[in-house]
Write a protein that holds these residues in place. Structure first.
Motif, PDB file in Angstrom:
ATOM      1  N   UNK A 185       0.833  -1.206   0.000  1.00  0.00           N
ATOM      2  CA  UNK A 185       0.000   0.000   0.000  1.00  0.00           C
ATOM      3  C   UNK A 185       0.863   1.249   0.000  1.00  0.00           C
ATOM      4  N   UNK A 186       0.531   2.196  -0.822  1.00  0.00           N
ATOM      5  CA  UNK A 186       1.225   3.474  -0.839  1.00  0.00           C
ATOM      6  C   UNK A 186       2.497   3.471  -1.681  1.00  0.00           C
ATOM      7  N   UNK A 187       2.834   2.347  -2.316  1.00  0.00           N
ATOM      8  CA  UNK A 187       4.044   2.352  -3.145  1.00  0.00           C
ATOM      9  C   UNK A 187       3.736   1.839  -4.548  1.00  0.00           C
ATOM     10  N   UNK A 188       4.243   2.557  -5.531  1.00  0.00           N
ATOM     11  CA  UNK A 188       4.055   2.171  -6.931  1.00  0.00           C
ATOM     12  C   UNK A 188       5.048   1.079  -7.336  1.00  0.00           C
ATOM     13  N   UNK A 189       6.270   1.217  -6.838  1.00  0.00           N
ATOM     14  CA  UNK A 189       7.313   0.322  -7.354  1.00  0.00           C
ATOM     15  C   UNK A 189       7.617  -0.846  -6.428  1.00  0.00           C
ATOM     16  N   UNK A 190       7.405  -0.640  -5.124  1.00  0.00           N
ATOM     17  CA  UNK A 190       7.745  -1.738  -4.215  1.00  0.00           C
ATOM     18  C   UNK A 190       6.686  -2.822  -4.263  1.00  0.00           C
ATOM     19  N   UNK A 191       7.150  -4.062  -4.068  1.00  0.00           N
ATOM     20  CA  UNK A 191       6.236  -5.201  -4.011  1.00  0.00           C
ATOM     21  C   UNK A 191       6.721  -6.127  -2.912  1.00  0.00           C
ATOM     22  N   UNK A 192       5.816  -6.965  -2.462  1.00  0.00           N
ATOM     23  CA  UNK A 192       6.221  -8.011  -1.532  1.00  0.00           C
ATOM     24  C   UNK A 192       6.207  -9.322  -2.289  1.00  0.00           C
TER      25      UNK A 192
END
Ligand code: GL7
Length: 816
Positions: free
Chosen positions: A205-212
């Motif tokens: 949530x809140x990030x365009x580029x980060x992923x888990x």
């Protein structure tokens, strides 16, 4: 406390340098580390005790090296390679630790000779061919040049297969190289890493580029390291090798208790398979999931280790690239690029642009091939399943990259399609070489011609876009291993001729031999060295011309061309038994990839031709064909010093560099070769008149192919060529080789027939030179004298200055 006081600082005793002291340590290794006595020690106990005693001397230097490197916080070189062909360790480490003589004396206390113990040394065969051996020569030279460096690789349980001949064909057996343990290795379980595979990704949530990324499988990587001593210096670097292990959770105790033994360990076995075996292919892609898993395993473990090391001394990511240069040895470790992005963006929460700027400045890529089938690509669907997060990252890298291309070449859709990291054919594939070029600061080929052809052909669009990124660094070889250890007689003669042995660290000094090339006494001794080496090798009559072709079997390398020459010689001698023939011993050695049938058929034909000749009383006094089984570094070290003639006969434009060509020239063999790879640079240095050139050049070869090549034309007009091929078809060699003839007459992909006549002419020139021993000896001395450029020390100096921009760090000597 300075680094030189390390041992005294903790009250540790100094390791002695006298025979008595060495012998004490040897006996103590036997008693306390092997747990045995002189009376009951096996030969292998003696080997191990000696190895440990020598290793201790190097460990001492290693401790000082680590302290000096730590203190200077330099830009570190990390060499990522799926392969290392390190060669036997004992003799090398005796030499590099200066303990050879005391050890030879000391082992007498164990009732054994040093030679007997050395014969038990098993070489770690963790590589296929030239690329793996190059990695070993480069780490040797990094240490010798005092470059702070770590080589990362995989500790395969099984190295390159053991080759034997069965009924004239290649048979393969597994190489359980560490069956008896490996005394050269230090385990480092505290530095183990966790690696994920499969699974899925989730938005944050809140990030365009980060992923888990939630992996579906977890594997442990356990490192151990081997010491890499420099020669003539204090530095000892390391090669760190990763071995895969199942986690504790991978053992299913309840199933085991229920008697389901196989099922209970199934997951652990699957994990451990990752480092089970080195892929025995040489430049062709196997396309197996397990191989991509190996690559990712190596890269993920190594990058986490690199980051761990960086954070020991530094706190600001902005410094990462200034402190780290990661050299990718071919495309095999290219997945490190998206992996570093993943670590920086997802785990360390850097923004994409900063992470990409760091990544691009951290990596450099060496390409080792021109063969299209050797440029790795992986199916997108495989990536999606195995490394889902990496595929997303690659897509984003590609999107931004293609925008850059579009900005430079607006509207050029063809170019975008050609350059994309994703190839859109019948099946979408990830092009690892494109990823490697996009994600690095420098790209280099391994010989001048190779680097030029890379820019003009396979990587042309990239060279248009970023001309400054492309460089050449010509390969080199270690003069310690390939002259001093392999050829001690020649090394002694050179040292005598030059007045000292400084040439071992400064190989251009061999040029001083030029003044001895006409000195009759020196020439006589030069010949005697070669002859003694031939006697040792015992492949054939030591007075015959020893003609060697030693390298992996591949149609582009053209062992079949050598064989057509042999068959023609055989036919000529049969037709004119009273002729004035130059006696020759033709020695082949090399492995073929187990699934490469055409190459295995060539091995079969070699042995059939050899048997036919051996059984022929008319021809056998003049011609002998030998196939030496199980070519490896150890065998190379025996053959190279005994060679008179070096066969470097690949089709021009196919062999990226070659390194056997350098080793042979350095040891005074004359080359018969095409204008391919490093042959060109060898010829330029040793002089045209000291090199037997033949064949089409790379541009002519390409032209022949474009015009429409018809191998049958050569067959029809050249009666000797026709006779040789017809003899094979007629079954003269036990029926072997018919498929080879079909392929040569059908399409002849590597223009063997086109180069046949020119090759035979060059071989006549070889014989003219051979009949004049003074001329040959002079040529031989001049080959050695002008091969100094081909030291891997020079290669490393080039990388250090032009690609890595790193400076040496001197490791202080121990306080006296
Ligand atoms: C190789 C090249 O084929 C060889 O010409 C080169 O000398 C070597 C080291 O640069 O790399 N590329 C490759 O894939 N293998 C090689 O030996 C296996």
């Amino acid at each position: 406390m300075g680094p030189m006081d390390l041992r005294q600082g903790i009250g540790l005793r100094r390791l002695g340098t006298t025979t008595d002291e060495f012998q004490q340590d040897l006996l103590s290794s036997l008693y306390y580390r092997r747990g045995t006595t002189v009376e009951s020690a096996s030969a292998h106990d003696a080997y191990d005790a000696l190895a440990l005693t020598v290793r201790d001397r190097l460990a001492d230097r290693r401790a000082r090296t680590a302290a000096a490197h730590y203190a200077s916080n330099p830009r570190w070189v990390y060499y990522l390679s799926a392969e290392y062909l390190l060669g036997a360790q004992l003799e090398q480490n005796l030499l590099y630790s200066g303990t050879g003589e005391v050890a030879a004396q000391a082992v007498k206390a164990l009732g054994r000779s040093l030679q007997e113990i050395e014969d038990l040394d098993v070489e770690p065969g963790l590589g296929n061919g030239g690329l793996g051996r190059l990695a070993a020569c480069l780490v040797d030279s990094m240490a010798t040049r005092d470059i702070p460096a770590v080589g990362y690789g995989i500790r395969y349980d099984f190295g390159i297969f053991k080759q034997s001949l069965e009924n004239g064909g290649q048979a393969e057996r597994p190489d359980d190289w560490a069956f008896q343990g490996n005394p050269w290795e230090f385990p480092a379980p505290d530095d183990r890493q966790t690696v994920g595979f499969y699974g899925h990704t989730e938005p944050i949530a809140g990030s365009q580029t980060r992923k888990r990324w939630v992996p579906g499988e977890i594997v442990l990587g356990e490192p151990s390291h081997m010491l890499v001593p420099g020669y003539g210096t204090e530095t000892v670097n390391i090669v760190r090798l990763w071995r895969a292990r199942g986690s504790e959770a991978s053992f299913d105790l309840s199933r085991f208790s229920a008697g389901q033994y196989a099922e209970a360990v199934q997951e652990a076995v699957r994990a451990e398979n990752i480092s089970k075996v080195l892929y025995p292919d040489d430049s062709t892609e196997l396309g197996r999931e397990l191989r991509l898993k190996q690559q990712y395993f190596l890269c993920s473990c190594s990058l986490r280790d690199i980051i761990r090391r960086f954070r020991l001394r530094n706190s600001d990511w902005a410094d990462f690239a200034a402190k780290t240069i990661i050299q990718l040895n071919d495309t095999h470790p290219t997945i490190a690029i998206p992996e570093l992005m993943r670590l920086l963006v997802d785990e360390y929460e850097l923004d994409w642009d900063q992470a990409w700027s760091i990544t691009r400045r951290t990596f450099a890529y060496t390409c080792h091939t021109l063969l299209p089938e050797a440029l790795e690509t992986w199916p997108v669907h495989l990536f999606e399943r195995l490394l889902p997060r990496h595929l997303e990252i690659i897509y984003l890298i590609n999107l931004l990259f293609l925008r850059e291309v579009e900005a430079r070449f607006p509207g050029d859709n063809d170019r975008l399609r050609r350059m994309s990291i994703i190839g859109e054919g019948d099946e979408r594939r990830v092009r690892m070489a494109h990823l490697a070029v996009v994600g690095t600061e420098a790209v280099n080929g391994v010989a001048e011609l190779h680097s030029k052809l890379l820019r003009e052909t396979v990587l042309q669009d990239f060279a248009d876009l970023w001309p400054a990124k492309f460089q050449n660094v010509t390969n080199g070889v270690s003069p310690r291993r390939f002259v001093k250890l392999a050829n001690p007689r020649l090394a002694d003669l050179i040292t005598e001729g030059l007045g000292d042995d400084g040439w071992l660290n400064d190989l251009e000094r061999l040029a001083e031999l030029e003044s001895l090339a006409d000195d009759a006494a020196f020439m006589e001794r030069w010949r005697a060295v070669k002859r003694a080496n031939k006697v040792d090798l015992a492949a054939g009559d030591p007075d015959s011309l020893t003609d060697v072709m030693i390298k992996r079997f591949h149609e582009y390398k053209r062992q079949q061309l050598k064989l057509l020459h042999v068959i023609t010689m055989y036919q000529r001698i049969r037709q004119n038994p009273a002729g004035d023939w130059v006696p020759r011993t033709v020695l082949f050695a090399g492995k073929a990839a187990p699934a490469y049938h055409a190459a295995k058929n060539i091995i079969r034909l070699i042995n059939a031709v050899g048997a036919t000749i051996a059984a022929d009383p008319v021809v056998s006094p003049y011609l002998k064909v030998v196939f030496a089984e199980n070519y490896n570094v150890t065998l190379a070290e025996r053959i190279i010093p005994a060679a008179d003639l070096s066969e470097q006969i690949s089709l021009a434009g196919k062999e990226a560099s070659g390194t056997g060509n350098m080793k042979l020239a350095l040891n005074g063999a004359l080359t018969v070769g095409t204008l391919d790879g490093a042959n060109i640079e060898i010829r330029a240095r040793v002089g045209e008149e000291n090199f037997f050139l033949f064949g089409l050049d790379a541009y002519q070869a390409a032209e022949v192919q474009i015009r429409g090549y018809n191998p049958r034309e050569h067959y029809e007009w050249d009666t000797e060529l026709k006779a040789a091929l017809d003899a094979i078809t007629a079954g003269r060699f036990d029926g072997a080789g018919r498929e080879l003839v079909d392929s040569l007459l059908g399409w002849d992909e590597y223009l063997t027939l086109a180069d046949y006549r020119s090759y035979l002419d060059a071989q006549e020139e070889v014989e003219r030179a051979w009949r004049d021993p003074a001329r040959w000896t002079r040529m031989s001395i001049l080959n050695t004298a002008h091969s100094g450029f081909f030291s891997s020390d020079r290669t490393i100096a080039d990388y250090a200055a032009r690609i890595w921009r790193v400076a040496p760090v001197t490791v202080p000597k121990e306080d006296q």
